[in-house]
Design an enzyme around this catalytic site. Structure first.
Site, PDB file in Angstrom:
ATOM      1  N   GLY A 217       0.793  -1.232   0.000  1.00 28.54           N
ATOM      2  CA  GLY A 217       0.000   0.000   0.000  1.00 28.54           C
ATOM      3  C   GLY A 217       0.819   1.273   0.000  1.00 28.54           C
ATOM      4  O   GLY A 217       2.049   1.257  -0.002  1.00 28.54           O
ATOM      5  N   ILE A 219       1.261   3.793   2.220  1.00 23.32           N
ATOM      6  CA  ILE A 219       2.109   4.233   3.334  1.00 23.32           C
ATOM      7  C   ILE A 219       3.415   3.431   3.352  1.00 23.32           C
ATOM      8  O   ILE A 219       4.500   4.020   3.421  1.00 23.32           O
ATOM      9  CB  ILE A 219       1.372   4.179   4.691  1.00 23.32           C
ATOM     10  CG1 ILE A 219       0.117   5.066   4.623  1.00 23.32           C
ATOM     11  CG2 ILE A 219       2.283   4.630   5.830  1.00 23.32           C
ATOM     12  CD1 ILE A 219      -0.759   5.017   5.860  1.00 23.32           C
ATOM     13  N   GLU A 238       7.205 -10.506   3.956  1.00 22.67           N
ATOM     14  CA  GLU A 238       6.347 -11.456   3.232  1.00 22.67           C
ATOM     15  C   GLU A 238       6.238 -11.041   1.787  1.00 22.67           C
ATOM     16  O   GLU A 238       6.450 -11.832   0.892  1.00 22.67           O
ATOM     17  CB  GLU A 238       4.981 -11.626   3.902  1.00 22.67           C
ATOM     18  CG  GLU A 238       4.148 -10.394   3.967  1.00 22.67           C
ATOM     19  CD  GLU A 238       2.801 -10.645   4.626  1.00 22.67           C
ATOM     20  OE1 GLU A 238       2.756 -11.293   5.668  1.00 22.67           O
ATOM     21  OE2 GLU A 238       1.792 -10.170   4.092  1.00 22.67           O
ATOM     22  N   LEU A 313      -7.257   0.120   9.470  1.00 26.06           N
ATOM     23  CA  LEU A 313      -8.431   0.923   9.136  1.00 26.06           C
ATOM     24  C   LEU A 313      -8.903   1.745  10.330  1.00 26.06           C
ATOM     25  O   LEU A 313      -9.394   2.852  10.176  1.00 26.06           O
ATOM     26  CB  LEU A 313      -9.570   0.003   8.653  1.00 26.06           C
ATOM     27  CG  LEU A 313      -9.262  -0.781   7.364  1.00 26.06           C
ATOM     28  CD1 LEU A 313     -10.322  -1.854   7.120  1.00 26.06           C
ATOM     29  CD2 LEU A 313      -9.183   0.159   6.168  1.00 26.06           C
ATOM     30  N   GLY A 336      -0.276 -11.058   7.111  1.00 28.04           N
ATOM     31  CA  GLY A 336       0.848 -11.306   8.005  1.00 28.04           C
ATOM     32  C   GLY A 336       1.011 -10.245   9.073  1.00 28.04           C
ATOM     33  O   GLY A 336       2.050 -10.180   9.739  1.00 28.04           O
ATOM     34  N   LYS A 361     -12.863   9.014   4.660  1.00 29.66           N
ATOM     35  CA  LYS A 361     -14.034   9.626   4.008  1.00 29.66           C
ATOM     36  C   LYS A 361     -13.968  11.159   4.047  1.00 29.66           C
ATOM     37  O   LYS A 361     -14.819  11.835   4.646  1.00 29.66           O
ATOM     38  CB  LYS A 361     -15.351   9.142   4.655  1.00 29.66           C
ATOM     39  CG  LYS A 361     -15.529   7.631   4.598  1.00 29.66           C
ATOM     40  CD  LYS A 361     -15.857   7.152   3.210  1.00 29.66           C
ATOM     41  CE  LYS A 361     -15.882   5.649   3.092  1.00 29.66           C
ATOM     42  NZ  LYS A 361     -15.553   5.147   1.767  1.00 29.66           N
TER      43      LYS A 361
HETATM   44  N1  COA Z   1     -14.382   3.989   8.714  1.00 21.25           N
HETATM   45  C1  COA Z   1     -14.980   3.970   7.501  1.00 21.25           C
HETATM   46  N2  COA Z   1     -14.307   3.790   6.345  1.00 21.25           N
HETATM   47  C2  COA Z   1     -12.989   3.628   6.418  1.00 21.25           C
HETATM   48  C3  COA Z   1     -12.297   3.628   7.649  1.00 21.25           C
HETATM   49  C4  COA Z   1     -13.048   3.829   8.822  1.00 21.25           C
HETATM   50  N3  COA Z   1     -12.449   3.839  10.016  1.00 21.25           N
HETATM   51  N4  COA Z   1     -10.990   3.421   7.413  1.00 21.25           N
HETATM   52  C5  COA Z   1     -10.859   3.301   6.080  1.00 21.25           C
HETATM   53  N5  COA Z   1     -12.057   3.425   5.476  1.00 21.25           N
HETATM   54  C6  COA Z   1     -12.322   3.302   4.040  1.00 21.25           C
HETATM   55  C7  COA Z   1     -11.428   4.241   3.246  1.00 21.25           C
HETATM   56  O1  COA Z   1     -12.011   5.523   3.091  1.00 21.25           O
HETATM   57  C8  COA Z   1     -11.338   3.483   1.925  1.00 21.25           C
HETATM   58  O2  COA Z   1     -12.553   3.655   1.221  1.00 21.25           O
HETATM   59  P1  COA Z   1     -12.565   4.160  -0.316  1.00 21.25           P
HETATM   60  O3  COA Z   1     -11.829   3.079  -1.047  1.00 21.25           O
HETATM   61  O4  COA Z   1     -14.016   4.240  -0.616  1.00 21.25           O
HETATM   62  O5  COA Z   1     -11.841   5.456  -0.295  1.00 21.25           O
HETATM   63  C9  COA Z   1     -11.314   2.041   2.348  1.00 21.25           C
HETATM   64  O6  COA Z   1     -11.925   1.999   3.644  1.00 21.25           O
HETATM   65  C10 COA Z   1      -9.898   1.465   2.470  1.00 21.25           C
HETATM   66  O7  COA Z   1      -9.095   2.281   3.303  1.00 21.25           O
HETATM   67  P2  COA Z   1      -7.578   2.605   2.912  1.00 21.25           P
HETATM   68  O8  COA Z   1      -6.960   3.314   4.032  1.00 21.25           O
HETATM   69  O9  COA Z   1      -7.546   3.258   1.547  1.00 21.25           O
HETATM   70  O10 COA Z   1      -7.009   1.146   2.802  1.00 21.25           O
HETATM   71  P3  COA Z   1      -5.754   0.605   1.983  1.00 21.25           P
HETATM   72  O11 COA Z   1      -6.165   0.194   0.644  1.00 21.25           O
HETATM   73  O12 COA Z   1      -4.601   1.549   2.129  1.00 21.25           O
HETATM   74  O13 COA Z   1      -5.450  -0.711   2.798  1.00 21.25           O
HETATM   75  C11 COA Z   1      -5.496  -1.949   4.860  1.00 21.25           C
HETATM   76  C12 COA Z   1      -5.175  -0.633   4.169  1.00 21.25           C
HETATM   77  C13 COA Z   1      -5.538  -1.671   6.327  1.00 21.25           C
HETATM   78  C14 COA Z   1      -6.830  -2.475   4.415  1.00 21.25           C
HETATM   79  C15 COA Z   1      -4.383  -2.951   4.547  1.00 21.25           C
HETATM   80  O14 COA Z   1      -3.190  -2.406   4.981  1.00 21.25           O
HETATM   81  C16 COA Z   1      -4.626  -4.290   5.240  1.00 21.25           C
HETATM   82  O15 COA Z   1      -5.363  -5.108   4.733  1.00 21.25           O
HETATM   83  N6  COA Z   1      -4.010  -4.511   6.433  1.00 21.25           N
HETATM   84  C17 COA Z   1      -4.229  -5.743   7.198  1.00 21.25           C
HETATM   85  C18 COA Z   1      -3.369  -6.883   6.739  1.00 21.25           C
HETATM   86  C19 COA Z   1      -1.890  -6.587   6.773  1.00 21.25           C
HETATM   87  O16 COA Z   1      -1.409  -5.656   7.365  1.00 21.25           O
HETATM   88  N7  COA Z   1      -1.134  -7.475   6.149  1.00 21.25           N
HETATM   89  C20 COA Z   1       0.314  -7.426   6.134  1.00 21.25           C
HETATM   90  C21 COA Z   1       0.876  -6.856   4.906  1.00 21.25           C
HETATM   91  S1  COA Z   1       0.378  -7.656   3.377  1.00 21.25           S
END
Ligand code: COA
Length: 431
Positions: A217, A219, A238, A313, A336, A361
């Site tokens: 992603g 960040i 990973e 999130l 992971g 949002k």
């Molecule tokens: N309430 C409501 N909506 C929320 C929210 C909240 N608290 N937090 C995020 N959202 C929405 C965002 O606005 C976005 O919506 P949009 O696509 O309509 O704009 C959507 O949820 C995704 O949020 P975003 O921050 O863009 O997610 P991302 O694509 O950057 O992915 C994770 C971030 C957290 C989903 C991802 O890092 C993940 O799956 N982490 C868990 C697994 C992990 O860490 N694995 C190890 C590495 S592979």
């Protein structure tokens, strides 16, 4: 019989190979770029000829036609990690979720808790010793191949012949299907102001000689850009992506100071550009390992200064991280994240960072919340969380009291939400 003749004997058209699937089978398909498009296309075309077949796969990147609510009695998809292609099906109830840590998936397969009757996987061409590499994603694929009755490999000259325990002998393969279409590539992510600020804080805390796990992603990509001036970083991760490739090419990551696998980059799946896939080809400085090795918290934590960086999130005021669902609706998966949070906690001078923008949002929702929304799936627990980072700073939580945690998290929330968070924290008797 020579290996070449064994290969020729196993060669099939995709449509014929897929006829080796039997009713009731579970087909295991690798994550991301390891998925074989020709085999999945052939399965989709023939799906109505099967009954009760399950396809188990993390993070599919294509949208095969068998993702079809009208034909789930024939072929149904199940997944421990969602992406855009399978998220809607989960929300509508015709795709199944399998909760699991990524590190555990090979064990679930070996113990038969997740069946593996058939494997469909992308593989490199065969070498003179009769070996083919599933180097784009050995993660759970190697365990699935050990267990499967039928192993179908889609051989593509663009799949790297990677190093590490990611190779399969032709004698173990039931059929090969050839395809040379370009591999799926992931474009660089757009990095905004908030991502850059978060990455700046993380970058300051990563010391020279750190070993890194970097998630997927915007960040994590931004963090890589902040590391250009570091020295002797190590990679035990990973996902092997283009950000990590840039650190290796610039000589910033040398792997010299790693305790485990010194001098070598370790990963379990590769996803990025064709340059990345080419880099992996016959390159002994990168080893692709199964995920129960890369993500094992004990093994990964044997590296001193392990620093893991993963997205979330929502985080509540005691530090529970809801990184994979929005309330009860799954968004991605555990992946992971927890494996590496625990690994970094074990590592001498290790740190884990959960990174997230302070709002969602368009600034209307605070991602730092008094409590998680009802039904939220907790990915990293309050007992394991270490650092949480937003564009407003770093909250160090590990070892801290509930009161200190709430204060630290409110301090990195968006200023527009701090007053209401403080009021909520008072009502919850946290501060
Ligand atoms: N309430 C409501 N909506 C929320 C929210 C909240 N608290 N937090 C995020 N959202 C929405 C965002 O606005 C976005 O919506 P949009 O696509 O309509 O704009 C959507 O949820 C995704 O949020 P975003 O921050 O863009 O997610 P991302 O694509 O950057 O992915 C994770 C971030 C957290 C989903 C991802 O890092 C993940 O799956 N982490 C868990 C697994 C992990 O860490 N694995 C190890 C590495 S592979």
């Amino acid at each position: 019989m020579s290996f070449q003749s064994m290969y020729r004997e196993r060669k099939r058209e995709a449509a014929d190979a897929v006829r080796l699937v039997q009713d009731g089978d579970t087909i295991v398909v690798p994550i991301a770029a390891g998925e074989p498009p020709a085999l999945l296309h052939a399965l989709s075309q023939q799906r109505r000829e099967f009954r009760d077949v399950t396809v188990f796969q993390m993070l599919p990147l294509h949208q095969p036609d068998y993702f079809d609510p009208a034909t789930t009695e024939h072929v149904r998809h199940s997944s421990p990690f969602l992406g855009a292609p399978n998220r809607r099906g989960v929300h509508e109830g015709w795709i199944d979720v399998v909760p699991a840590h990524f590190s555990e998936v090979p064990r679930l397969i070996r113990r038969g808790l997740v069946p593996s009757d058939v494997v469909f996987a992308h593989a490199s061409p065969m070498n003179e010793d009769g070996m083919l590499a599933v180097g784009l994603s050995p993660d759970y694929t190697m365990a699935a191949i050990e267990k499967a009755r039928t192993v179908l490999l889609e051989v593509n000259p663009r799949v790297p012949f990677a190093h590490g325990p990611c190779r399969v002998h032709i004698s173990k393969v039931t059929a090969v299907v050839e395809n040379d279409e370009p591999l799926i590539e992931i474009p660089p992510t757009a990095i905004g102001e908030a991502e850059r600020a978060i990455a700046g804080y993380v970058g300051e805390l990563v010391p020279d000689g750190a070993t890194l796990q970097i998630g997927i992603g915007a960040i994590p990509d931004a963090v890589v850009q902040q590391l250009a001036t570091k020295r002797d970083l190590g990679i035990h991760t990973e996902m092997f992506g283009d950000g990590i490739l840039s650190l290796l090419e610039a000589g910033v990551a040398t792997n010299r100071r790693k305790n485990r696998h010194p001098g070598v980059t370790i990963a379990t799946f590769a996803l990025g550009s064709h340059r990345l896939y080419d880099y992996l080809d016959d390159n002994p400085t990168v080893q692709m390992h199964p995920v129960d090795v890369t993500n094992d918290p004990v093994l990964a934590g044997q590296n001193d200064r392990l620093h893991s960086i993963n997205g979330s999130l929502q985080v509540d005021l005691i530090g529970q991280c809801g990184s994979e669902s929005l309330a009860h609706r799954p968004y991605s998966g555990t992946g992971g994240q927890f494996d590496f949070v625990r690994a970094a906690n074990r590592s001498e001078d290790g740190r884990s960072f959960i990174v997230l923008p302070s709002t969602a949002k368009g600034g209307t929702i605070s991602r730092i919340a008094p409590t998680l929304a009802p039904g939220t799936h907790v990915t990293t627990s309050k007992n394991d969380v270490d650092h949480v980072v937003t564009e407003y700073g770093v909250a160090r939580l590990r070892g801290r009291t509930a009161r200190q945690r709430a204060e630290a998290l409110i301090a990195i929330a968006h200023p527009d939400f701090r007053a209401e968070l403080t009021e909520a924290a008072e009502q919850l008797r946290l501060v």
